[in-house]
Design an enzyme around this catalytic site. Structure first.
Site, PDB file in Angstrom:
ATOM      1  N   GLU A 180       0.892  -1.163   0.000  1.00 37.97           N
ATOM      2  CA  GLU A 180       0.000   0.000   0.000  1.00 37.97           C
ATOM      3  C   GLU A 180       0.925   1.206   0.000  1.00 37.97           C
ATOM      4  O   GLU A 180       1.589   1.464   0.991  1.00 37.97           O
ATOM      5  CB  GLU A 180      -0.852   0.021   1.277  1.00 37.97           C
ATOM      6  CG  GLU A 180      -1.719  -1.191   1.489  1.00 37.97           C
ATOM      7  CD  GLU A 180      -2.847  -1.258   0.493  1.00 37.97           C
ATOM      8  OE1 GLU A 180      -3.181  -0.225  -0.105  1.00 37.97           O
ATOM      9  OE2 GLU A 180      -3.386  -2.353   0.295  1.00 37.97           O
ATOM     10  N   CYS A 206      -2.704   8.508   3.674  1.00 36.90           N
ATOM     11  CA  CYS A 206      -2.469   7.944   2.342  1.00 36.90           C
ATOM     12  C   CYS A 206      -3.640   8.225   1.420  1.00 36.90           C
ATOM     13  O   CYS A 206      -3.487   8.232   0.203  1.00 36.90           O
ATOM     14  CB  CYS A 206      -2.235   6.448   2.463  1.00 36.90           C
ATOM     15  SG  CYS A 206      -3.544   5.604   3.355  1.00 36.90           S
TER      16      CYS A 206
HETATM   17  P1  NAP Z   1       8.604   4.726   4.405  1.00 35.79           P
HETATM   18  O1  NAP Z   1       9.730   5.609   4.669  1.00 35.79           O
HETATM   19  O2  NAP Z   1       8.561   4.041   3.093  1.00 35.79           O
HETATM   20  O3  NAP Z   1       8.583   3.677   5.597  1.00 35.79           O
HETATM   21  C1  NAP Z   1       7.575   2.721   5.693  1.00 35.79           C
HETATM   22  C2  NAP Z   1       8.058   1.555   6.545  1.00 35.79           C
HETATM   23  O4  NAP Z   1       9.100   0.872   5.876  1.00 35.79           O
HETATM   24  C3  NAP Z   1       8.631   1.966   7.889  1.00 35.79           C
HETATM   25  O5  NAP Z   1       8.240   1.030   8.853  1.00 35.79           O
HETATM   26  C4  NAP Z   1      10.123   1.912   7.666  1.00 35.79           C
HETATM   27  O6  NAP Z   1      10.843   1.701   8.843  1.00 35.79           O
HETATM   28  C5  NAP Z   1      10.203   0.714   6.761  1.00 35.79           C
HETATM   29  N1  NAP Z   1      11.436   0.638   5.979  1.00 35.79           N
HETATM   30  C6  NAP Z   1      12.090   1.629   5.363  1.00 35.79           C
HETATM   31  N2  NAP Z   1      13.149   1.131   4.717  1.00 35.79           N
HETATM   32  C7  NAP Z   1      13.165  -0.204   4.938  1.00 35.79           C
HETATM   33  C8  NAP Z   1      14.017  -1.269   4.555  1.00 35.79           C
HETATM   34  N3  NAP Z   1      15.071  -1.071   3.778  1.00 35.79           N
HETATM   35  N4  NAP Z   1      13.718  -2.501   4.990  1.00 35.79           N
HETATM   36  C9  NAP Z   1      12.659  -2.735   5.772  1.00 35.79           C
HETATM   37  N5  NAP Z   1      11.819  -1.761   6.165  1.00 35.79           N
HETATM   38  C10 NAP Z   1      12.071  -0.510   5.749  1.00 35.79           C
HETATM   39  O7  NAP Z   1       7.213   5.469   4.557  1.00 35.79           O
HETATM   40  P2  NAP Z   1       6.749   6.444   5.723  1.00 35.79           P
HETATM   41  O8  NAP Z   1       7.537   7.694   5.563  1.00 35.79           O
HETATM   42  O9  NAP Z   1       6.746   5.768   7.033  1.00 35.79           O
HETATM   43  O10 NAP Z   1       5.253   6.687   5.335  1.00 35.79           O
HETATM   44  C11 NAP Z   1       4.840   7.673   4.432  1.00 35.79           C
HETATM   45  C12 NAP Z   1       4.416   7.058   3.135  1.00 35.79           C
HETATM   46  O11 NAP Z   1       3.515   5.994   3.370  1.00 35.79           O
HETATM   47  C13 NAP Z   1       3.663   8.026   2.254  1.00 35.79           C
HETATM   48  O12 NAP Z   1       4.187   7.970   0.967  1.00 35.79           O
HETATM   49  C14 NAP Z   1       2.225   7.519   2.275  1.00 35.79           C
HETATM   50  O13 NAP Z   1       1.493   7.795   1.109  1.00 35.79           O
HETATM   51  C15 NAP Z   1       2.412   6.073   2.484  1.00 35.79           C
HETATM   52  N6  NAP Z   1       1.241   5.477   3.137  1.00 35.79           N
HETATM   53  C16 NAP Z   1       0.443   4.666   2.430  1.00 35.79           C
HETATM   54  C17 NAP Z   1      -0.659   4.081   3.022  1.00 35.79           C
HETATM   55  C18 NAP Z   1      -1.572   3.171   2.257  1.00 35.79           C
HETATM   56  O14 NAP Z   1      -2.413   2.528   2.874  1.00 35.79           O
HETATM   57  N7  NAP Z   1      -1.440   3.062   0.977  1.00 35.79           N
HETATM   58  C19 NAP Z   1      -0.946   4.337   4.361  1.00 35.79           C
HETATM   59  C20 NAP Z   1      -0.108   5.183   5.061  1.00 35.79           C
HETATM   60  C21 NAP Z   1       0.993   5.735   4.430  1.00 35.79           C
HETATM   61  P3  NAP Z   1      11.664   2.858   9.565  1.00 35.79           P
HETATM   62  O15 NAP Z   1      10.706   3.872   9.974  1.00 35.79           O
HETATM   63  O16 NAP Z   1      12.293   2.155  10.700  1.00 35.79           O
HETATM   64  O17 NAP Z   1      12.630   3.361   8.565  1.00 35.79           O
END
Ligand code: NAP
Length: 671
Positions: A256, A295
């Site tokens: 997502e 999101c």
């Molecule tokens: P993110 O930076 O992509 O991080 C998401 C998750 O992935 C976090 O738990 C992060 O952990 C983990 N992660 C990052 N790099 C990783 C790796 N190499 N290996 C394993 N895990 C890893 O996103 P975010 O900044 O938290 O969230 C914002 C984004 O989420 C926005 O773009 C938003 O649109 C999207 N979003 C989508 C939905 C949906 O339902 N479609 C819902 C909410 C948010 P760490 O924090 O420990 O780095």
């Protein structure tokens, strides 16, 4: 400073080497640390598989649904703990209702659906059996059983509670243990929620574990019995979904991601209509809830070209009334972004959007909180005059309170612009015109996981553009990640394997715990209506004596009920009808006679007849024919402490043993 622990193999593990510090969104001060490079993530996986999985699979769907309900009620009782902590993520009390209460509510819906829509068994039957052989001695049935691995849920920072619970609820209901990895920035809220669940004592060991911080090499050893779900940015999704081990072993992976969701003001919904006001209200709410870090938030605002200025003025007026500030303050309508880094990211993205669109509202350098150390931003509105030529407004997600108004010429053009988002979680259309709704659906539904129409008729009950509901699917194609979550029992099936099971009716009945026609019928026991729920077995059958249907019966029934349809009254007219040989008995007369043939009149375990399903009249019955009934226990589902539902397969046959009607009868029977 708060030490955010992981919960691994039954023990709480504090942060260790490699821990990252976490700052308050409101003050910028460091308030916690999380992460431990030494965490034994492969040991966690083994614990989930060896301890959690078997314990969950030993339970039925109903056992697990009851467990979810109890867990949700426990969380509800202690939710103040989660509210108190969540303020530091920048969220207001209204935001907590979405995250904390929304998560608990989602769990309750799965608990309820698990009891109502799934059997009190360990196998879920997907659809009806298919007869594959001529005489009915070989059938096929799709059956779902829980995967025997672990579900790894990696979540975004914006919903530390809902994000976990909306995934954990269907996972546990399926019978699969979960390892949850929240985003580090808000992991202290998720940790508190997991602690509450552990303290409740309701979960079997190994059913739920928590990684606070990085996941190490967890993904590198998963296999076909495991699932990875990811919520977050498109960039991280790309890295994770291309993990070599996940690809080599075809490990289920669902994403997502971000999404350039849009809302369209219908061409019929100009200023002065209820739809115009509704549109402005929804846009403002979506821009400012969770400081735009949703999101599903509206990033693109599409309006008829003649109404652009009116829309900008109206949205700006509403945004002007939104107080940005400390979320603990009751007067605050919009809190902070999650972190200073997130604020910088949003400002950079806003500059990209600003290269194509005029900035018409919200100056980040001149607003009440501009000098705060917290991650505060004002809502920012842009106006793009040429959305056909623009790129960034359809492509760049500023994950904050940022949105762009753009004009469209006609409905076809609006749909074209909508689809420029290349796949989104949700698109909304505010219109009172049914043709507009249909045209947009045909032109654009394939690009969205959810389409939300709202107008004066539905607005008092509508659930909001941005709210993913447990009943409806959440997820979208392309840019939105291509994944699907929620959607009722559909979500549970993501954690089970669907297997096409083929065999004789007896084999399929034994495995699926639902009687399949052709399986053994046992008719030498006392009348099944005299035996309590617990004493009824699948296949128990009652064969009634037969009864002749007389012309007098048909006449009496016709005049008594008022159903004097010609097929029952006029032989000539009935003969002219392609379905009837002449005057025939009413189908409902046959059903009534059937009840008279199988009923056991004295008070007993049968408490009520609650309905019938799948009724088919198969062959007409004429005066002089006789009918008899066969009633077989098809399925049993406990409903509460006093009674359960029995589903009976009922067949009415005539004097030549031809089936004249078939249906499933539902009764509630005392234990
Ligand atoms: P993110 O930076 O992509 O991080 C998401 C998750 O992935 C976090 O738990 C992060 O952990 C983990 N992660 C990052 N790099 C990783 C790796 N190499 N290996 C394993 N895990 C890893 O996103 P975010 O900044 O938290 O969230 C914002 C984004 O989420 C926005 O773009 C938003 O649109 C999207 N979003 C989508 C939905 C949906 O339902 N479609 C819902 C909410 C948010 P760490 O924090 O420990 O780095």
């Amino acid at each position: 400073m708060r030490q955010v622990h992981s919960f691994a193999a039954g023990a709480w593990v504090p942060p260790g080497s490699g821990a990252r510090s976490i700052s308050s969104a409101i003050t910028g001060d460091v308030i916690a640390e999380a992460g431990n490079d030494g965490l034994d993530v492969q040991g966690m996986r083994a614990y989930a598989r060896d301890v959690g999985g078997p314990a969950l699979r030993a339970m039925t769907f109903h056992d697990r649904a009851r467990m979810l309900k109890a867990l949700a009620l426990h969380l509800r009782e202690h939710r103040q703990v989660l509210y108190d902590l969540s303020f530091d993520t920048g969220a207001t009390q209204a935001d907590h209702l979405i995250d904390v209460d929304g998560g608990i509510g989602t769990m309750l819906v799965f608990a309820s659906k698990g009891r109502r829509e799934m059997p009190d068994a360990q196998v879920y039957l997907d659809g009806a059996p298919e007869q594959l052989g001529r005489s009915g001695q070989f059938h096929g049935q799709h059956m779902c059983t829980p995967l025997q691995g672990v579900a790894v849920h990696i979540n975004a920072f914006n919903f530390p509670v809902w994000g976990m619970l909306e995934k954990v609820a269907p996972t546990l209901l399926a019978g699969v243990p979960a390892i949850v990895k929240p985003a580090t920035a808000t992991s202290y809220v998720t940790e508190a929620c997991v602690r509450l669940m552990m303290d409740s004592g309701l979960l079997p060991d190994g059913a739920l574990q928590l990684v606070s911080g990085g996941i190490g090499d967890l993904l590198d050893h998963l296999d076909c019995q495991d699932v990875v779900t990811f919520t977050g940015s498109a960039d991280t999704a790309r890295i994770l979904r291309s993990n070599a081990n996940l690809l080599d072993n075809a490990v289920r992976f669902t994403a997502e991601q971000d999404s350039l969701n849009a809302s369209i003001l219908g061409p019929d919904a100009g200023p002065g209509t209820p739809e115009f006001d509704l549109f402005v209200k929804e846009v403002q709410r979506e821009m400012t809830a969770k400081a735009g870090q949703k999101c599903t938030a509206i990033r693109r605002i599409m309006v008829p070209d003649t109404h652009v200025q009116a829309v900008i003025d109206a949205i700006a007026e509403r945004l002007g009334k939104v107080t940005v500030g400390d979320p603990r303050d009751e007067a605050t309508k919009m809190g902070a972004l999650v972190s200073g880094a997130q604020k910088i990211d949003v400002l950079e993205k806003a500059i990209e959007i600003g290269a194509e669109a005029e900035h018409v509202f919200g100056d980040p350098e001149a607003f009440a909180m501009a000098d705060s150390r917290g991650a505060f931003l004002p809502p920012m509105l842009f106006h793009c005059t040429d959305p056909d030529a623009a790129r960034a407004v359809h492509d760049v997600e500023a994950f904050g309170p940022v949105s762009t108004v753009m004009p469209y010429r006609d409905v076809a053009h609006a749909a074209e612009l909508l689809n420029r988002g290349k796949g989104s979680l949700v698109a909304s259309v505010i219109t009172h015109d049914q043709d507009v709704a249909r045209e947009i659906t045909m032109a654009s539904a394939a690009f969205h996981g959810r389409l939300y129409f709202n107008n004066r008729d539905s607005m008092s009950e509508a659930t909001g553009h941005g709210a993913p509901l447990p009943h409806m699917v959440h997820g979208g194609p392309g840019r939105a990640g291509g994944g699907e979550e929620l959607g009722g029992i559909r979500a549970v099936k993501h954690y089970m394997q669907r297997t096409a099971v083929q065999g004789s009716p007896d084999i399929l009945t034994a495995i699926g715990q639902r009687w399949v026609p052709g399986a053994i019928e046992t008719s030498d026991k006392p009348h099944p209506f005299t035996r309590p729920f617990g004493e009824l077995a699948l296949g128990d059958t009652f064969n009634s004596p037969s009864r002749e249907v007389k012309l007098d019966d048909i006449e009496t029934f016709a005049h008594f009920t008022g159903d004097t349809f010609y097929a029952h009254m006029d032989d000539e007219a009935a003969k002219a009808n392609p379905f009837f040989p002449g005057r025939v008995a009413h189908g409902y007369l046959l059903l009534s006679f059937a009840a008279g043939l199988f009923v056991q009149p004295d008070p007993g375990p049968v408490l009520a007849n609650t309905g019938l399903d799948n009724l088919r009249f198969k062959k007409p019955v004429e005066a002089g024919d006789s009918i008899k009934v066969r009633l077989t226990v098809k399925a049993k589902t406990p409903r509460n402490d006093e009674y359960g539902e029995v589903r009976w397969h009922v067949t009415l046959t005539n004097q030549d043993d031809e089936a004249v009607a078939e249906y499933e009868l539902l009764t509630m029977n005392a234990y």
